[in-house]
Motif scaffolding. Structure first.
Motif, PDB file in Angstrom:
ATOM      1  N   UNK A  21       0.846  -1.203   0.000  1.00  0.00           N
ATOM      2  CA  UNK A  21       0.000   0.000   0.000  1.00  0.00           C
ATOM      3  C   UNK A  21       0.871   1.238   0.000  1.00  0.00           C
ATOM      4  N   UNK A  22       1.943   1.192   0.811  1.00  0.00           N
ATOM      5  CA  UNK A  22       2.859   2.328   0.867  1.00  0.00           C
ATOM      6  C   UNK A  22       4.261   1.818   1.138  1.00  0.00           C
ATOM      7  N   UNK A  23       5.235   2.611   0.727  1.00  0.00           N
ATOM      8  CA  UNK A  23       6.642   2.306   0.980  1.00  0.00           C
ATOM      9  C   UNK A  23       7.309   3.593   1.457  1.00  0.00           C
ATOM     10  N   UNK A  24       8.058   3.471   2.550  1.00  0.00           N
ATOM     11  CA  UNK A  24       8.867   4.599   3.009  1.00  0.00           C
ATOM     12  C   UNK A  24      10.324   4.194   2.959  1.00  0.00           C
ATOM     13  N   UNK A  25      11.124   5.056   2.352  1.00  0.00           N
ATOM     14  CA  UNK A  25      12.572   4.911   2.339  1.00  0.00           C
ATOM     15  C   UNK A  25      13.134   6.269   2.733  1.00  0.00           C
ATOM     16  N   UNK A  26      13.812   6.305   3.876  1.00  0.00           N
ATOM     17  CA  UNK A  26      14.321   7.578   4.370  1.00  0.00           C
ATOM     18  C   UNK A  26      13.183   8.553   4.615  1.00  0.00           C
ATOM     19  N   UNK A  27      13.274   9.723   4.007  1.00  0.00           N
ATOM     20  CA  UNK A  27      12.271  10.765   4.205  1.00  0.00           C
ATOM     21  C   UNK A  27      11.181  10.745   3.136  1.00  0.00           C
ATOM     22  N   UNK A  28      11.245   9.779   2.223  1.00  0.00           N
ATOM     23  CA  UNK A  28      10.292   9.709   1.106  1.00  0.00           C
ATOM     24  C   UNK A  28       9.261   8.613   1.324  1.00  0.00           C
ATOM     25  N   UNK A  29       8.004   8.914   0.964  1.00  0.00           N
ATOM     26  CA  UNK A  29       6.904   7.961   1.082  1.00  0.00           C
ATOM     27  C   UNK A  29       6.141   7.954  -0.241  1.00  0.00           C
ATOM     28  N   UNK A  30       5.840   6.754  -0.712  1.00  0.00           N
ATOM     29  CA  UNK A  30       5.026   6.577  -1.910  1.00  0.00           C
ATOM     30  C   UNK A  30       3.824   5.729  -1.521  1.00  0.00           C
ATOM     31  N   UNK A  31       2.630   6.235  -1.825  1.00  0.00           N
ATOM     32  CA  UNK A  31       1.409   5.475  -1.565  1.00  0.00           C
ATOM     33  C   UNK A  31       0.867   5.007  -2.905  1.00  0.00           C
ATOM     34  N   UNK A  58      -9.044   8.448  -0.187  1.00  0.00           N
ATOM     35  CA  UNK A  58      -8.159   9.359   0.539  1.00  0.00           C
ATOM     36  C   UNK A  58      -8.062   9.001   2.015  1.00  0.00           C
ATOM     37  N   UNK A  59      -9.134   8.514   2.612  1.00  0.00           N
ATOM     38  CA  UNK A  59      -9.068   8.039   4.005  1.00  0.00           C
ATOM     39  C   UNK A  59      -8.036   6.928   4.110  1.00  0.00           C
ATOM     40  N   UNK A  60      -8.010   6.041   3.137  1.00  0.00           N
ATOM     41  CA  UNK A  60      -7.049   4.939   3.120  1.00  0.00           C
ATOM     42  C   UNK A  60      -5.632   5.444   2.862  1.00  0.00           C
ATOM     43  N   UNK A  61      -5.489   6.434   2.010  1.00  0.00           N
ATOM     44  CA  UNK A  61      -4.171   7.038   1.767  1.00  0.00           C
ATOM     45  C   UNK A  61      -3.637   7.646   3.052  1.00  0.00           C
ATOM     46  N   UNK A  62      -4.465   8.417   3.743  1.00  0.00           N
ATOM     47  CA  UNK A  62      -4.053   9.065   4.991  1.00  0.00           C
ATOM     48  C   UNK A  62      -3.686   8.018   6.042  1.00  0.00           C
ATOM     49  N   UNK A  63      -4.416   6.921   6.108  1.00  0.00           N
ATOM     50  CA  UNK A  63      -4.098   5.847   7.059  1.00  0.00           C
ATOM     51  C   UNK A  63      -2.743   5.222   6.733  1.00  0.00           C
ATOM     52  N   UNK A  64      -2.468   5.011   5.454  1.00  0.00           N
ATOM     53  CA  UNK A  64      -1.173   4.441   5.056  1.00  0.00           C
ATOM     54  C   UNK A  64      -0.042   5.406   5.389  1.00  0.00           C
ATOM     55  N   UNK A  65      -0.252   6.686   5.143  1.00  0.00           N
ATOM     56  CA  UNK A  65       0.762   7.692   5.501  1.00  0.00           C
ATOM     57  C   UNK A  65       1.052   7.636   6.994  1.00  0.00           C
ATOM     58  N   UNK A  67       0.835   5.220   9.054  1.00  0.00           N
ATOM     59  CA  UNK A  67       1.585   4.018   9.453  1.00  0.00           C
ATOM     60  C   UNK A  67       3.088   4.176   9.305  1.00  0.00           C
ATOM     61  N   UNK A  68       3.520   5.120   8.465  1.00  0.00           N
ATOM     62  CA  UNK A  68       4.958   5.341   8.296  1.00  0.00           C
ATOM     63  C   UNK A  68       5.388   6.707   8.824  1.00  0.00           C
ATOM     64  N   UNK A  69       4.537   7.305   9.674  1.00  0.00           N
ATOM     65  CA  UNK A  69       4.907   8.549  10.326  1.00  0.00           C
ATOM     66  C   UNK A  69       4.750   9.794   9.470  1.00  0.00           C
ATOM     67  N   UNK A  70       3.876   9.750   8.475  1.00  0.00           N
ATOM     68  CA  UNK A  70       3.636  10.911   7.617  1.00  0.00           C
ATOM     69  C   UNK A  70       2.201  11.392   7.790  1.00  0.00           C
ATOM     70  N   UNK A  71       1.938  12.601   7.348  1.00  0.00           N
ATOM     71  CA  UNK A  71       0.604  13.192   7.431  1.00  0.00           C
ATOM     72  C   UNK A  71       0.241  13.782   6.072  1.00  0.00           C
ATOM     73  N   UNK A  72      -1.008  14.172   5.891  1.00  0.00           N
ATOM     74  CA  UNK A  72      -1.371  14.843   4.642  1.00  0.00           C
ATOM     75  C   UNK A  72      -0.522  16.092   4.375  1.00  0.00           C
ATOM     76  N   UNK A  73      -0.061  16.762   5.423  1.00  0.00           N
ATOM     77  CA  UNK A  73       0.772  17.955   5.249  1.00  0.00           C
ATOM     78  C   UNK A  73       2.114  17.632   4.597  1.00  0.00           C
ATOM     79  N   UNK A  74       2.531  16.368   4.624  1.00  0.00           N
ATOM     80  CA  UNK A  74       3.797  15.949   4.016  1.00  0.00           C
ATOM     81  C   UNK A  74       3.651  15.615   2.526  1.00  0.00           C
ATOM     82  N   UNK A  75       2.437  15.535   2.031  1.00  0.00           N
ATOM     83  CA  UNK A  75       2.208  15.118   0.646  1.00  0.00           C
ATOM     84  C   UNK A  75       2.647  16.222  -0.305  1.00  0.00           C
TER      85      UNK A  75
END
Length: 132
Positions: A21-31, A58-65, A67-75
């Motif tokens: 659903x999502x991948x985080x590497x370093x400071x980058x997140x891809x949903x 979008x609710x699911x996107x925000x939930x995935x974010x 899980x890896x310590x990101x928020x909509x403000x980081x998109x």
């Protein structure tokens, strides 16, 4: 954080296709492309309402974010794939409710169809958490 972290969800498509659903590497997140598909194979959450389907995706996107310590403000970028571009105001309405003040770079394109019948919209998001 420099290692890779994969996030899974309840989607049966993840195992069939072989993705996260999502991948985080370093400071980058891809949903990954996210829809309002019913995990049990029923009709999409939101039925034939493009706004409701987008809000659920979008609710699911925000939930995935989250899980890896990101928020909509980081998109920093979103991509919206719609099966009927004439319904763009409904899709945009849900998008602006989540990202209005963030104003990520965004793309919306019409596609002939999505992975399951009844799906009207699919949303991807890219985030960068280094700006905090």
């Amino acid at each position: 954080m420099t290692g890779r972290r994969n996030v899974s969800s309840a989607s049966a498509f993840e195992d069939v296709v072989g993705y996260s659903r999502a991948v985080r590497v370093g400071e980058h997140v891809w949903v990954s492309g996210t829809t309002a598909a019913d995990p049990d194979g029923g009709p999409p959450v939101g039925g034939d309402d493009a706004y409701a389907q987008t809000a659920e995706a979008l609710r699911r996107v925000v939930a995935a974010l989250a899980e890896v310590g990101a928020t909509p403000a980081d998109v920093v970028r979103t991509r919206m794939f719609v099966t009927d571009i004439d319904r763009w105001p409904e899709v945009a309405g849900a998008h602006v409710e989540v990202f209005g003040s963030v104003r990520p770079a965004a793309t919306m394109v019409e596609v002939s169809r999505l992975i399951a019948p009844g799906l009207l919209v699919e949303v991807e998001a890219d985030a960068w958490v280094g700006g905090r």
